[in-house]
Structure formats: structure tokens, C-alpha cells
Design a protein around this motif. Structure first.
Motif, short mmCIF file in Angstrom:
data_model
loop_
_atom_site.label_atom_id
_atom_site.label_comp_id
_atom_site.label_asym_id
_atom_site.label_seq_id
_atom_site.Cartn_x
_atom_site.Cartn_y
_atom_site.Cartn_z
N PRO A 81 0.84 -1.21 0.00
CA PRO A 81 0.00 0.00 0.00
C PRO A 81 0.88 1.25 0.00
CG PRO A 81 0.15 -0.88 2.20
CD PRO A 81 0.87 -1.85 1.30
N ARG A 82 0.30 2.34 -0.47
CA ARG A 82 1.02 3.60 -0.35
C ARG A 82 1.10 3.94 1.12
NH1 ARG A 82 -2.33 4.50 -4.60
NH2 ARG A 82 -3.82 5.64 -3.35
N ALA A 83 2.30 4.19 1.61
CA ALA A 83 2.51 4.51 3.02
C ALA A 83 3.76 5.35 3.16
CB ALA A 83 2.64 3.23 3.85
N ASP A 84 3.79 6.19 4.17
CA ASP A 84 4.95 7.04 4.40
C ASP A 84 6.16 6.25 4.90
OD1 ASP A 84 3.65 9.32 3.57
OD2 ASP A 84 2.97 9.85 5.60
N ALA A 85 5.90 5.15 5.61
CA ALA A 85 6.99 4.34 6.15
C ALA A 85 6.82 2.91 5.65
CB ALA A 85 6.99 4.38 7.68
#
Length: 195
Positions: free
Chosen positions: A68-72
Motif C-alpha cells: 500500500p502507499r505509506a509514508d513508512a
């Protein structure tokens, strides 16, 4: 708050106590967490209660990892060959249940619920790494499935101390009873030895 009791059909579910995770920098020494988890596992085995060893593992091509798109990002692109192995002192031993997961929680897309229900389990004791991810996700899932949940605070840790403390002091009290390994072991009945 002390643990009030354990169901007569309670299983121990140990989350991600595997070589690759135990190598990560944690808020509490992972060797101590592992020692406490091993003590729990031995006590559950001795009392004839189920022990479930859960590890996270992925296909060699990484095709079964979430992206998934995630910052971390959660999973590094290359994992060591022994990442998912259990340490020798933990097991598995004969009769233990081994569950391989591909997500944070141990119930999602695994047969954990089926394995527990077939054994008549109504309560689970949870421990492992990390408190705010694998243990917390599994606690939420167990709670949603109406299991009585107990968390072994001194057999859990996290990569981030504030996250560990938040799970133990804010979230878990709404889903579970939280106690220490000594307290949990003291609540397990000892088997009756035949003369």
C-alpha cells in the motif's frame, strides 16, 4: 490491574518471535522478551494448553507482500534467508501449532481461528514483537472474535517505546487484561500426575 482468571481452554499465541524480528532494535532487550515467552510456552505445554507460534513470512519473489502507499514502508525489499525461522529455544515442539501470516494480525488470511475453535479455545494469551503492530492487531482480531484476551506485558516489546507504552496503557485495557508472565503462569493449572 491484576488478571482475574484464564479460561480453562486458553491458548498461548506468540507473535513474530522469529530470528529476523529478534535482531531488530527494540525498546526492551529482545533476549529478555524471548526468555519470558519461552517460559510461557513451557508452562502452557506442561499444563496441556495449546501453544501457537506465529511468524511472518513471504514468498521468495515478494509477490505476497502488501504494497500500500505509506509514508513508512513496512517490509524491506530483501530479507535474510533465516528471517522467518523460530529460535531453537522457542520451538516449535511436537503438538505446537505454527501459523504463517503475511499481514500484521495473526487471524487475517490464516487458519488460526479454525485451529483454536477446533480445540475449544475461548481465551488467548498474547505476547511477542511488536506490541503496537503484530500483538495489537492480533488482540483486536481476537477481541472481535469474542476470545477472552490476556497480554503478557513483560513478554512483549516494540521498536518504538512510546508505541509500546500506548498499547499497554491505553489500548489493551479496552480489549484485554494485561499482566506479567509470573502472574499468568500462576493461573495455569498443573497436570495431575498418575501414580
Amino acid at each position: 490491574m491484576p488478571i482475574t482468571s484464564l479460561d480453562s481452554q486458553t491458548a498461548l499465541v506468540l507473535i513474530d518471535l522469529q530470528v529476523g524480528v529478534l535482531r531488530m532494535p527494540t525498546a526492551h532487550p529482545s533476549a529478555e522478551v524471548l526468555r519470558n515467552a519461552v517460559r510461557l510456552a513451557e508452562a502452557f505445554r506442561h499444563s496441556g494448553r495449546p501453544v501457537v507460534l506465529v511468524h511472518v513470512a513471504f514468498a521468495p519473489d515478494g509477490g505476497d507482500t502488501l504494497r500500500p502507499r505509506a509514508d513508512a514502508p513496512r517490509i524491506p525489499s530483501a530479507l535474510p534467508a533465516d528471517f522467518a525461522d523460530f529460535p531453537a529455544e522457542l520451538g516449535p515442539e511436537s503438538g505446537d501449532i505454527v501459523v504463517t501470516k503475511h499481514h500484521w494480525g495473526a487471524f487475517y488470511a490464516t487458519d488460526l481461528d479454525l485451529q483454536l475453535r477446533r480445540r475449544g479455545v475461548t481465551g488467548v494469551v498474547l505476547a511477542g514483537i511488536s506490541t503496537s503492530i503484530g500483538v495489537e492487531s492480533t488482540a483486536r482480531e481476537a477481541h472481535d472474535r469474542a476470545y477472552n484476551v490476556t497480554v503478557a506485558a513483560d513478554a512483549t516489546t516494540d521498536l518504538h517505546l512510546p508505541s509500546h507504552e500506548h498499547s499497554l496503557s491505553v489500548l489493551f485495557p479496552r480489549l484485554a487484561e494485561v499482566g506479567r508472565v509470573d502472574e499468568i503462569v500462576s493461573l495455569l493449572p498443573q497436570p495431575v500426575l498418575q501414580p
